[in-house]
Design an enzyme around this catalytic site. Structure first.
Site, PDB file in Angstrom:
ATOM      1  N   CYS A  83       0.736  -1.169  -0.060  1.00 39.00           N
ATOM      2  CA  CYS A  83       0.004   0.034  -0.143  1.00 39.00           C
ATOM      3  C   CYS A  83       0.916   1.176   0.035  1.00 39.00           C
ATOM      4  O   CYS A  83       0.363   2.358  -0.044  1.00 39.00           O
ATOM      5  CB  CYS A  83      -1.178   0.079   1.097  1.00 39.00           C
ATOM      6  SG  CYS A  83      -2.117  -1.284   1.212  1.00 39.00           S
ATOM      7  N   HIS A 332      -9.422   4.069  -1.005  1.00 39.25           N
ATOM      8  CA  HIS A 332      -7.960   3.587  -0.900  1.00 39.25           C
ATOM      9  C   HIS A 332      -7.700   2.387  -1.979  1.00 39.25           C
ATOM     10  O   HIS A 332      -7.451   1.307  -1.932  1.00 39.25           O
ATOM     11  CB  HIS A 332      -7.935   2.649   0.301  1.00 39.25           C
ATOM     12  CG  HIS A 332      -6.579   2.357   0.595  1.00 39.25           C
ATOM     13  ND1 HIS A 332      -5.267   2.819   0.105  1.00 39.25           N
ATOM     14  CD2 HIS A 332      -6.049   1.322   1.431  1.00 39.25           C
ATOM     15  CE1 HIS A 332      -4.281   2.186   0.636  1.00 39.25           C
ATOM     16  NE2 HIS A 332      -4.560   1.000   1.456  1.00 39.25           N
TER      17      HIS A 332
END
Lengths: 384, 131, 348
Positions: A83, A332
């Site tokens: 991420c 996200h």
């Protein structure tokens, strides 16, 4: 090393973008950044993406992205750090410009997640943990952060309500972000009654599955001045890693990689936490934002929950966190997140963050994290 | 899903809990490593992890990854074994209301997941309450 | 002297009551409980199978035996529910115990008698001097078809025995096998549930073979029922072991310590071996124990064991069978049981 400026940014809407492909998402954001910067060429590019292979079945993304951007033949690099892929693309682009290797570099991030089923996406995200000794046993990312949350609650008395307040605050901010996936406000009660994902974390503690892309154009400050652009300088960067397995850390509630990456960036920028006007941080889960603010040195260990409760992280608070809405409300798309943070900082510095504007912001920091905290990239920006 | 070879390679750890102890500083690694993260030594001696310990933190997974869909909800935890080694695994044979930090558990051999109806069955350790 | 040097039992914690099953099929629970003397049965969790139960029972047996598992020269699992149709269960067992690579292994199947077959073979190899220690395990996660009489009894459990020539807890005094061909219960390849011959499984099958085997071993050894402190017969239901005991001249007190079926169900290959473990848990040095298994198809293995002084030293080194059976139970509703036992059709 040369001083580096961010001269253009672009972003796509974040959400379940059923009619947008991986390649078009990236290209849209990159073209927007190029147009915003006014440059007529880029010399090199970095694409942050966690797992186009698992989510879409497409690897060799660097070449594909350059090709569809009309930039075939330029060096293009795909960056993966789970991420934190976007943040790392930013750091590598910064290094390339700072070193003098090239002048105009595009840094972008993209993730197309909705081409996978829910359990497939859960599995894909899980690959950021230790496959053989965490995922083999059935752990998920909400599960890992739930383990952190439980430990934090046990050790410091952090409350379930304080976790919820992180999401409530971020949704309040995100309600004013036109690109956010979930631009609406929620309540503490709503969070506490939302469906359980990994006890104690509920669905409204978790950032969503998102499609989206973001991009930025970097060049030397001297060149930015010649272009007549407002100068937004990168004044600090940091990058650190930690054990891949959560259980191998002395204290599962402490994000050492974030602490170290922040320390590097603060030192390079010659700033301390209190010098920073606002932060864009990696709130993949509500507990993450609490642990991050502790590791960034904004509060003492264990004091993240009370700080949220006291309103210190609100836009009008002592140290505003995630005026964009954060990963929670904005969405996200994992590889894009690190660049989307940069986008928000540029919008804030230009005074273009309507409804969520942090007043008189001049210095801001990003923190982008991979896995259960095994890698972190930080940047500090200054508006001249 | 692990391929058969990838699963097979980890059998000493998953079936017999084999670990390595750094001869330089005594730190125990599970799974074994090639270099000690504490002292940098590359010399190790074989050992085994302790088979009981206490729960450091836990969760109950309600939204599982694909291979675990049939098992949800299930509890998972990080357990500090009696030799100080910490490992992650499922906590079974324990009602969710009885999960607690500090709870004593021991390792037990269980089925972890399987590659569909026709593929390899994956075995390994889970935690059960120490009675 | 050859005999058992260590033993171990494993029973899953999940249970389902006869009433809960009867409720679904509209049958008369009280008559089942009275007629078959069954109250509840064990149910494996989705992560428990013949292999996992065998490993845990064997680890307990190793604890009581106090041996180095690397010296186990043969490891056999008897079961009608081996997790793989092709690929041995025994290799997983031997690997998990640390008995590989110098170890002979085989998976056996003979309905409810596969466990004692493993004991028979492992014991014989030790006696022949081919191996130092041998491991024989009986384990099953048996399935009865939904609504069939077998659904009330088909249960899960495992018992493991390690055989050696020194430090025996029970010495083998005699063995005997009695076997004919008889289609009283079977499961064809690729079939999920077994079929059976109804009442044909009783008189000509169970009773004929067990009485013949018991009489055969007593004749061979020159013993009679009064020479035994305890006897264990295969326990497909609660009634049959008492009935066959009565036919042979054994009393209730001899049968009861190994009679687990009313609370456990029929664990198939684990059934009479688990009865032997619970009997060893309470036996005194010098006690003589008769074990007679039965497996459809059909045959019985019979053993005479004489308990030694060492029993008092080892029985507390691992959980006792009655304790496992009576504590930490969790009762399932039929829906959860059906899910655990893969009786629900799901989308592919």
């Amino acid at each position: 090393m040369r001083d580096v400026a961010v001269i253009g940014v672009g972003i796509t809407p974040f959400g379940e973008l059923w009619n947008k492909s991986l390649r078009n998402l990236f290209t849209e954001a990159a073209l927007a950044a190029i147009d915003d910067s006014g440059v007529d060429r880029i010399q090199s590019m970095y694409v942050g993406c966690m797992s186009s292979g698992l989510f879409v079945g497409q690897e060799h993304l660097a070449a594909l992205a350059a090709d569809y951007l009309g930039q075939r033949h330029i060096p293009s690099t795909r960056v993966e750090s789970a991420c934190a892929s976007g943040g790392l693309a930013m750091r590598l682009g910064y290094m390339e410009v700072a070193s003098g290797m090239n002048d105009v570099v595009l840094v972008g991030g993209v993730e197309k997640m909705t081409d996978s089923t829910g359990p497939e996406a859960t599995f894909g995200l899980g690959t950021a943990a230790d496959q053989e000794y965490e995922c083999y046993h059935g752990i998920t990312f909400p599960g890992l952060y739930a383990l952190i949350a439980r430990a934090h609650m046990e050790k410091y008395g952090t409350t379930r309500e304080q976790l919820a307040m992180v999401a409530v605050k971020n949704h309040k901010n995100g309600a004013n972000n036109p690109n956010a996936q979930y631009p609406f406000e929620i309540t503490v009660d709503g969070v506490l009654k939302s469906v359980m994902i990994a006890d104690p974390l509920r669905i409204l503690d978790c950032s969503p599955i998102t499609d989206g892309a973001a991009a930025a154009i970097l060049c030397p400050v001297d060149m930015a001045k010649k272009l007549g652009k407002p100068i937004i300088k990168v004044i600090g960067t940091g990058h650190a890693t930690d054990t891949i397995q959560l259980c191998d850390r002395d204290d599962p509630t402490w994000l050492e990689a974030t602490y170290l990456a922040a320390k590097q960036a603060y030192a390079m920028a010659d700033k301390k936490p209190s010098d920073i006007d606002f932060f864009e941080v990696h709130d993949c889960f509500t507990i993450a934002e609490i642990c991050v603010m502790e590791a960034l040195g904004l509060v003492d260990k264990g004091k993240g929950g009370p700080a949220v409760e006291a309103g210190k992280t609100a836009i009008e608070g002592k140290f505003p966190i995630n005026p964009s809405g954060g990963l929670k409300s904005k969405g996200h798309p994992v590889g894009a997140t690190g660049i989307a943070q940069v986008y928000e900082i540029v919008k804030q510095f230009r005074g273009e963050a309507e409804g969520r504007q942090v007043k008189n912001a001049r210095i801001a920091m990003t923190q982008n994290m991979g896995g259960s905290g095994a890698s972190t990239v930080t940047h500090i920006f200054e508006r001249e | 899903m692990p391929t058969p070879s990838r699963y097979w390679r980890e059998i000493p750890q998953r079936y017999r809990y084999e670990a390595s102890r750094c001869t330089g500083c005594g730190k125990i690694f599970f799974p074994p490593r090639l270099v000690c993260s504490a002292c940098g030594s590359r010399e190790f001696e074989p050992t085994k992890i302790a088979e009981a310990g206490k729960v450091m933190t836990y969760t109950v997974i309600h939204t599982p990854p694909q291979p675990f869909v049939d098992q949800a909800p299930y509890a998972m935890g990080i357990v500090e074994l009696d030799d100080g080694v910490r490992i992650t695994g499922q906590i079974v044979d324990c009602d969710f209301s009885e999960l607690a930090v500090g709870k004593r558990v021991r390792l037990e051999f269980r089925r972890i997941s399987q590659d569909g109806k026709a593929g390899v069955i994956f075995y390994g350790y889970k935690f059960v309450p120490e009675i | 002297m050859v005999g058992i040097i260590g033993y171990g039992a494993y029973i899953p914690r999940n249970r389902i009551k006869v009433e809960e099953i009867a409720k679904v099929w509209g049958t008369d629970a009280p008559s089942y409980k009275r007629g078959l003397m069954l109250e509840e049965k064990s149910v494996p969790a989705p992560d428990q199978d013949t292999i996992t139960m065998s490993v845990e029972a064997s680890r307990r047996a190793i604890r009581r035996a106090g041996i180095n598992p690397a010296e186990i020269g043969a490891a056999y699992i008897g079961s009608e529910s081996h997790p793989y149709a092709v690929k041995p269960s025994g290799t997983v067992l031997a690997e998990a115990l640390g008995a590989t690579p110098e170890c002979h292994t085989a998976d056996l199947e003979f309905a409810c008698k596969a466990g004692t077959e493993c004991m028979f073979i492992a014991l014989s190899l030790v006696e022949a001097g081919r191996i130092k220690y041998g491991l024989g395990v009986g384990a099953d996660t048996s399935q009865g078809a939904p609504g069939d009489a077998l659904e009330y009894s088909a249960a899960a459990g495992a018992a493991a025995f390690i055989f050696g020539k020194e430090n025996c807890v029970a010495v083998s005094e005699e063995t005997y096998a009695y076997m004919t061909d008889m289609p009283d219960f079977w499961r064809r390849e690729y079939q999920y549930y077994p079929q059976h011959g109804g009442r044909f499984t009783g008189e000509p099958a169970y009773f004929t073979h067990i009485t013949a085997a018991a009489r055969g071993i007593m004749k061979k050894s020159g013993t009679s029922p009064k020479d035994f402190a305890y006897v264990i017969f295969h326990q497909p239901n609660g009634k049959f072991p008492f009935k066959v005991g009565q036919i042979l001249g054994f009393n209730k007190a001899q049968i009861e310590p190994g009679w687990l079926v009313n609370k456990l169900g029929n664990t198939y290959s684990g059934s009479s071996p688990l009865g032997l473990t619970s009997t060893l848990d309470i036996a005194k040095p010098g006690d003589r124990i008769l074990l007679v298994s039965y497996g459809s198809g059909a045959g019985s293995d019979a053993f005479i064991w004489k308990v030694t002084d060492r029993i008092d030293e080892v029985r507390d080194l691992a959980p006792k069978t009655r304790d496992i059976l009576d504590t930490n139970k969790k009762y399932l509703e039929y829906g959860e049981y059906a899910k655990f036992r893969h009786k629900i059709l799901k989308a592919e």
